[in-house]
Design a protein around this motif. Structure first.
Motif, PDB file in Angstrom:
ATOM      1  N   MET A 176       8.008   2.079  -7.400  1.00  0.00           N
ATOM      2  CA  MET A 176       8.255   1.143  -8.492  1.00  0.00           C
ATOM      3  C   MET A 176       7.174   1.220  -9.573  1.00  0.00           C
ATOM      4  N   ARG A 177       5.954   1.536  -9.192  1.00  0.00           N
ATOM      5  CA  ARG A 177       4.825   1.474 -10.121  1.00  0.00           C
ATOM      6  C   ARG A 177       5.018   2.300 -11.393  1.00  0.00           C
ATOM      7  N   SER A 200      -3.682  -2.144  -3.466  1.00  0.00           N
ATOM      8  CA  SER A 200      -4.507  -2.546  -4.609  1.00  0.00           C
ATOM      9  C   SER A 200      -5.027  -1.337  -5.375  1.00  0.00           C
ATOM     10  N   VAL A 201      -5.459  -0.320  -4.644  1.00  0.00           N
ATOM     11  CA  VAL A 201      -5.954   0.897  -5.301  1.00  0.00           C
ATOM     12  C   VAL A 201      -4.823   1.579  -6.059  1.00  0.00           C
ATOM     13  N   ILE A 202      -3.643   1.621  -5.460  1.00  0.00           N
ATOM     14  CA  ILE A 202      -2.492   2.224  -6.148  1.00  0.00           C
ATOM     15  C   ILE A 202      -2.168   1.446  -7.422  1.00  0.00           C
ATOM     16  N   ALA A 203      -2.154   0.124  -7.324  1.00  0.00           N
ATOM     17  CA  ALA A 203      -1.839  -0.699  -8.501  1.00  0.00           C
ATOM     18  C   ALA A 203      -2.884  -0.534  -9.600  1.00  0.00           C
ATOM     19  N   GLY A 204      -4.134  -0.337  -9.210  1.00  0.00           N
ATOM     20  CA  GLY A 204      -5.190  -0.201 -10.198  1.00  0.00           C
ATOM     21  C   GLY A 204      -5.389   1.199 -10.737  1.00  0.00           C
ATOM     22  N   SER A 205      -4.937   2.209 -10.019  1.00  0.00           N
ATOM     23  CA  SER A 205      -5.223   3.579 -10.438  1.00  0.00           C
ATOM     24  C   SER A 205      -4.005   4.342 -10.941  1.00  0.00           C
ATOM     25  N   THR A 206      -2.875   3.687 -11.027  1.00  0.00           N
ATOM     26  CA  THR A 206      -1.676   4.330 -11.549  1.00  0.00           C
ATOM     27  C   THR A 206      -1.180   3.566 -12.772  1.00  0.00           C
ATOM     28  N   GLY A 236      -3.085   9.510  -7.768  1.00  0.00           N
ATOM     29  CA  GLY A 236      -3.612   8.183  -7.460  1.00  0.00           C
ATOM     30  C   GLY A 236      -3.023   7.616  -6.186  1.00  0.00           C
ATOM     31  N   MET A 237      -1.737   7.867  -5.960  1.00  0.00           N
ATOM     32  CA  MET A 237      -1.069   7.339  -4.772  1.00  0.00           C
ATOM     33  C   MET A 237      -1.501   8.075  -3.505  1.00  0.00           C
ATOM     34  N   VAL A 238      -1.657   9.383  -3.609  1.00  0.00           N
ATOM     35  CA  VAL A 238      -2.057  10.173  -2.441  1.00  0.00           C
ATOM     36  C   VAL A 238      -3.518   9.895  -2.074  1.00  0.00           C
ATOM     37  N   LEU A 239      -4.350   9.743  -3.084  1.00  0.00           N
ATOM     38  CA  LEU A 239      -5.771   9.548  -2.824  1.00  0.00           C
ATOM     39  C   LEU A 239      -6.125   8.108  -2.440  1.00  0.00           C
ATOM     40  N   PRO A 266      -4.963   5.946   0.027  1.00  0.00           N
ATOM     41  CA  PRO A 266      -5.294   5.710   1.441  1.00  0.00           C
ATOM     42  C   PRO A 266      -6.516   6.505   1.902  1.00  0.00           C
ATOM     43  N   LEU A 267      -6.701   7.711   1.345  1.00  0.00           N
ATOM     44  CA  LEU A 267      -7.883   8.500   1.698  1.00  0.00           C
ATOM     45  C   LEU A 267      -9.154   7.804   1.243  1.00  0.00           C
ATOM     46  N   THR A 268      -9.115   7.249   0.044  1.00  0.00           N
ATOM     47  CA  THR A 268     -10.277   6.538  -0.490  1.00  0.00           C
ATOM     48  C   THR A 268     -10.605   5.319   0.362  1.00  0.00           C
ATOM     49  N   ILE A 269      -9.600   4.558   0.733  1.00  0.00           N
ATOM     50  CA  ILE A 269      -9.828   3.370   1.558  1.00  0.00           C
ATOM     51  C   ILE A 269     -10.400   3.774   2.921  1.00  0.00           C
ATOM     52  N   ARG A 270      -9.892   4.853   3.487  1.00  0.00           N
ATOM     53  CA  ARG A 270     -10.424   5.313   4.779  1.00  0.00           C
ATOM     54  C   ARG A 270     -11.873   5.763   4.650  1.00  0.00           C
ATOM     55  N   LEU A 271     -12.183   6.496   3.570  1.00  0.00           N
ATOM     56  CA  LEU A 271     -13.548   6.981   3.377  1.00  0.00           C
ATOM     57  C   LEU A 271     -14.544   5.868   3.115  1.00  0.00           C
ATOM     58  N   LEU A 272     -14.103   4.855   2.370  1.00  0.00           N
ATOM     59  CA  LEU A 272     -15.000   3.757   2.035  1.00  0.00           C
ATOM     60  C   LEU A 272     -15.058   2.688   3.113  1.00  0.00           C
TER      61      LEU A 272
END
Length: 173
Positions: free
Chosen positions: A91-92, A121-127, A160-163, A165-171
């Motif tokens: 939807m984004r 939240s990351v998806i909403a903010g980075s797309t 942005g969408m692919v990265l 969950p990776l970003t959340i896992r890394l952080l």
């Protein structure tokens, strides 16, 4: 800090008026000319926006996003992408208000502090609302051929969408 937020708009308006007086700009005429241009722009982009909003509403009401989520959930799960976020990801690029409604639903179901909430939240903010932005901005200046804009913007949204969950896992979750 709150006082600064409360003063930003009145101070900005005052500065515009002062600057206009100093430059001897006919402020009321400039304001009404700008309002006229805004109305003309609104009427030129209205068909695109009405079509976009109608299509999003129909897809959401028809259950299309749920069907697509069910079909793609084995793939997204294998990639480590929570399937619950897939409707938001779909939807984004199309609708900001629709995607924020889905984001709010995710927050209610999983909490903003959960892995799903943080990833959403990351998806909403980075797309970006790619199709909405293109319809508004290109429509307001009369551009009909978008060239590479849509593929490039969608690749950026996809990244942005692919990265997310990776970003959340890394952080850390």
């Amino acid at each position: 800090m709150e006082i600064i937020g409360n003063l930003v708009v009145p101070v900005s308006i005052a500065l515009i008026i002062i600057f206009g007086f100093c430059r001897k700009v006919p402020l009321f005429e400039a304001f009404t000319d700008g309002a006229k241009e805004g109305i003309v722009s609104m009427f030129s982009i209205a068909p695109s926006l009405i079509g976009l909003i109608t299509a999003v509403s129909m897809l959401r009401a028809s259950g299309f996003f749920e069907i697509l989520t069910d079909l793609l959930s084995p793939v997204t799960s294998a990639l480590g992408f929570p399937s619950e976020i897939l409707p938001l990801a779909l939807m984004r690029p199309v609708s900001g208000s629709g995607s924020f409604a889905l984001l709010n639903d995710l927050f209610k179901s999983f909490s903003p502090d959960s892995f799903i909430g943080r990833t959403a939240s990351v998806i909403a903010g980075s797309t970006e609302t790619t199709f909405y932005a293109i319809a508004v901005y290109y429509g307001s200046v009369g551009i009909q051929k978008t060239g590479y804009t849509i593929p490039a913007a969608l690749m950026s949204d996809f990244a942005g969408m692919v990265l997310a969950p990776l970003t959340i896992r890394l952080l850390g979750n």
